[in-house]
Write an enzyme that holds these catalytic residues in place. Structure first.
Site, PDB file in Angstrom:
ATOM      1  N   HIS A 388       0.718  -1.135  -0.042  1.00 28.48           N
ATOM      2  CA  HIS A 388      -0.036  -0.228  -0.137  1.00 28.48           C
ATOM      3  C   HIS A 388       0.815   1.240   0.026  1.00 28.48           C
ATOM      4  O   HIS A 388       0.845   2.250  -0.893  1.00 28.48           O
ATOM      5  CB  HIS A 388      -0.886  -0.037   1.229  1.00 28.48           C
ATOM      6  CG  HIS A 388      -1.691   1.263   1.456  1.00 28.48           C
ATOM      7  ND1 HIS A 388      -3.086   1.226   1.037  1.00 28.48           N
ATOM      8  CD2 HIS A 388      -1.551   2.501   1.748  1.00 28.48           C
ATOM      9  CE1 HIS A 388      -3.599   2.204   1.257  1.00 28.48           C
ATOM     10  NE2 HIS A 388      -2.646   3.145   1.580  1.00 28.48           N
ATOM     11  N   GLU A 389       1.660   1.372   0.995  1.00 32.52           N
ATOM     12  CA  GLU A 389       2.669   2.639   1.016  1.00 32.52           C
ATOM     13  C   GLU A 389       3.468   2.687  -0.115  1.00 32.52           C
ATOM     14  O   GLU A 389       4.012   3.580  -0.491  1.00 32.52           O
ATOM     15  CB  GLU A 389       3.415   2.545   2.432  1.00 32.52           C
ATOM     16  CG  GLU A 389       2.549   2.414   3.626  1.00 32.52           C
ATOM     17  CD  GLU A 389       1.423   3.796   3.708  1.00 32.52           C
ATOM     18  OE1 GLU A 389       1.791   4.636   3.036  1.00 32.52           O
ATOM     19  OE2 GLU A 389       0.318   3.674   4.560  1.00 32.52           O
ATOM     20  N   HIS A 392       1.693   4.500  -2.815  1.00 39.32           N
ATOM     21  CA  HIS A 392       1.977   6.029  -2.754  1.00 39.32           C
ATOM     22  C   HIS A 392       3.128   6.537  -2.919  1.00 39.32           C
ATOM     23  O   HIS A 392       3.372   7.523  -3.616  1.00 39.32           O
ATOM     24  CB  HIS A 392       1.764   6.298  -0.804  1.00 39.32           C
ATOM     25  CG  HIS A 392       0.281   6.037  -0.476  1.00 39.32           C
ATOM     26  ND1 HIS A 392      -0.745   6.946  -1.035  1.00 39.32           N
ATOM     27  CD2 HIS A 392      -0.211   5.626   0.548  1.00 39.32           C
ATOM     28  CE1 HIS A 392      -1.759   6.724  -0.393  1.00 39.32           C
ATOM     29  NE2 HIS A 392      -1.284   5.875   0.757  1.00 39.32           N
ATOM     30  N   HIS A 395       3.513   6.669  -6.715  1.00 38.66           N
ATOM     31  CA  HIS A 395       2.737   7.696  -7.396  1.00 38.66           C
ATOM     32  C   HIS A 395       3.488   8.945  -7.147  1.00 38.66           C
ATOM     33  O   HIS A 395       3.845  10.062  -8.102  1.00 38.66           O
ATOM     34  CB  HIS A 395       1.524   7.866  -6.426  1.00 38.66           C
ATOM     35  CG  HIS A 395       0.239   8.625  -7.164  1.00 38.66           C
ATOM     36  ND1 HIS A 395      -0.918   8.659  -6.968  1.00 38.66           N
ATOM     37  CD2 HIS A 395       0.328   9.381  -8.348  1.00 38.66           C
ATOM     38  CE1 HIS A 395      -1.453   9.384  -7.562  1.00 38.66           C
ATOM     39  NE2 HIS A 395      -0.781   9.816  -8.523  1.00 38.66           N
TER      40      HIS A 395
END
Length: 601
Positions: A388-389, A392, A395
């Protein structure tokens, strides 16, 4: 004896982030600090001169350099403070740069009002001027704020109160992370376990039900003892948002928050209505969880409990690394090579230590590599958190690699899309590797948990915020009883009669830090729904979908978020993506129920 966390100084450096892409040491950070004030004064010297495209362009260039320096200084201090929230050095650095940041923003607060004080015809001509071509969208967005911008003096006054307005969040964070001490939780074998914000979910994920219950009781006993303070800090944060919206002539604090990202109110309402349409699926999941755990009553402290065959499954950090790399392979070699570099170059602060900030986040600046904080505990959820991180951070990496600094930060609305795409790819990858029914059930449950936590739960949070802010706008008091009752009613609505609603659950709202950033949580749910569509498309369509997706990651904030998502293939002007995501939840639930029947559970 209690299991205590190691002190930061005793941790293995290879599992700690390397902040040298920001500053090599605290001393280097301190040396950079004096360069800030002259840059503030250089930018502030433009006051009274922002009357044409050339002067506005020169000001933007100066202020951008200042903001990049501020960002580096601020981020380094924030990351150092996160390592050990008890440590005086990190707290001092953070307080120092926070104050300087607020004062710098106050000094430059004249700019928006000064530019928008120009006659509209002249302002529109300036927007079209080639000198401002690099800032075209920023100028167009600024023009849209004209009706919400105050006079230069009023803007400066509001900016000077920035540190005060941020105080409720800082007070609550310090209280929860540094000052609140919880009783140890005893397990079925009589062993004590330290309870903290960072260890709580790990304890709630234990197969030992007595430990889960005792950790639950310990945590919420601590929150009950501080509930008046926490209600006061949160009520102040809400009233600050409501008052600011009123002063700036917005219809509501929610409208103010959403207009910043050009999101219509209907998107928020569509989300709540879609989730409420699909409530029966959540009630089915609660019933399935109760059956699989073999419980006569399912309590709130059972919601994170491992299912049958799940409790013994644990992963090393090296296994987690390989799992993440395998999962993101469909995104192409470039993406994968950067993720490999993230693991090798110590972007990640991996394990919990005493005083470390709880949870997980991704951070970094235009000049630095992205950074990830986790509290890795070896569970599948911990592996999913890394994926998940990393989403980020990737991105951020793509946006910063393809956009100038002023468009390099992606907007709040799309902030959770890339992270959730990675989570979904991880689960689908693991499902594709096993035919073992028990393993599949565990993985399907992880999928269901992600939906529960990110769509249903975050929508519940969003509805809580909506209700609370509306009460404040109507002049109602936000006392502990009101906040507790509002939250408890929503818990009953969202989880149904199949869950025993322990009274202490009513304090849970007080430990949600995102509430201090008004109307942020809903983007988790809309982001997850968008990510379901994107990850399904990547798996189904391959290269064309990947190309659109990487384009989306590379856009930063160079387009408005709904336009960026449309480019990637998701249209949130309609409720269709929300319903499709919730239908995916029902499909996964169908599969889990079928496997449970096959296993005789």
């Amino acid at each position: 004896m209690s299991q205590t966390l190691q002190e930061r100084r005793d941790m293995d450096p290879q599992y700690m982030w390397d902040l040298s892409s920001l500053y090599a040491s605290d001393e280097d950070w301190e040396k950079a600090l004096p360069t800030l004030e002259p840059m503030v004064e250089e930018a502030a010297a433009f006051q009274g001169k922002l009357k044409d495209a050339g002067s506005i362009r020169a000001f933007y260039d100066k202020s951008e350099k200042l903001e990049l320096l501020l960002s580096d200084l601020f981020e380094y201090a924030m990351l150092r403070r996160s390592e050990d929230t008890r440590a005086a050095a990190g707290q001092k650095m953070y307080a120092l740069i926070y104050g300087k940041y607020v004062r710098a923003m106050a000094r430059l607060s004249f700019a928006k009002a000064e530019i928008l004080s120009l006659e509209e015809e002249k302002l529109r001509a300036i927007v079209e001027d080639p000198a401002l071509a690099d800032y075209r969208q920023a100028m167009e967005d600024l023009l849209e704020e004209k009706s919400h911008t105050l006079s230069a003096d009023q803007e400066e006054l509001l900016a000077q109160y920035g540190e005060v307005f941020g105080a409720p969040a800082n007070i609550s964070e310090n209280l929860m992370d540094a000052d609140m001490v919880f009783e140890d939780a005893v397990d079925a074998a009589g062993k004590s376990h330290q309870v903290s914000g960072s260890s709580y979910i790990r304890l709630q994920s234990s197969a030992d039900r007595l430990l889960r219950k005792n950790a639950f009781d310990s945590l919420y006993k601590g929150y009950r003892q501080h509930i008046n303070t926490l209600a006061s800090t949160y009520a102040t944060a809400v009233r600050t948002a409501v008052t600011t919206a009123r002063v700036r002539h917005y219809a509501s604090s929610r409208r103010m928050a959403m207009e910043a990202n050009h999101i219509p109110d209907q998107v928020y309402q569509n989300l709540i209505e879609a989730v409420r349409r699909h409530m029966p699926a959540m009630y089915r999941y609660v019933a399935l969880r109760k059956r699989l755990l073999g419980l006569e009553e399912l309590h709130y402290y059972d919601l994170y409990a491992p299912l049958v065959g799940e409790s013994a499954q644990s992963y090393t950090y090296e296994q987690a690394r390989r799992m993440v790399l395998d999962a993101i392979a469909p995104l192409g070699e470039e993406y994968k090579s950067v993720v490999k570099r993230a693991f090798a170059d110590r972007w990640i602060d991996v394990y919990p230590n005493a005083g470390k900030r709880g949870g997980a986040f991704s951070a970094g600046t235009y000049h630095s590599k992205p950074y990830i904080l986790t509290n890795f505990s070896g569970t599948l959820d911990s592996v999913s958190t890394i994926a998940h991180e990393m989403g980020h951070s990737m991105h951020s990496w793509y946006a910063r690699s393809h956009q100038p600094a002023h468009y390099a930060d992606y907007t709040l609305f799309v902030a959770e899309v890339a992270s959730t795409v990675n989570e979904n790819l991880l689960i689908e990858n693991l499902l594709g590797k096993t035919s073992d029914l028990r393993e599949r059930l565990v993985l399907l449950n992880q999928y269901l948990e992600n939906f529960k936590g990110t769509v249903y739960r975050q929508t519940m949070f969003a509805e809580f915020e909506k209700i609370v802010h509306e009460k404040a706008e109507e002049g109602q008091a936000l006392d502990p009883e009101t906040l507790n009752r509002t939250y408890l009613d929503l818990i009953r609505d969202y989880f149904g009669d199949g869950l025993v609603i322990d009274d202490a659950v009513k304090y849970e709202w007080a430990r949600i830090p995102h509430f201090y950033r008004p109307f942020y949580v809903y983007v988790y749910a809309t982001g997850y729904s968008s990510a379901v569509a994107l990850s399904e498309g990547i798996r189904r369509d391959g290269v064309p979908a990947v190309r659109r997706y990487l384009d989306f990651l590379s856009m930063g904030s160079s387009r408005h978020p709904l336009d960026e998502l449309r480019h990637a293939g998701v249209d949130l002007d309609t409720p269709a993506p929300l319903d499709q995501a919730l239908e995916k939840f029902e499909t996964v639930l169908d599969q889990a129920e079928e496997i449970a029947r096959e296993l005789g559970l």
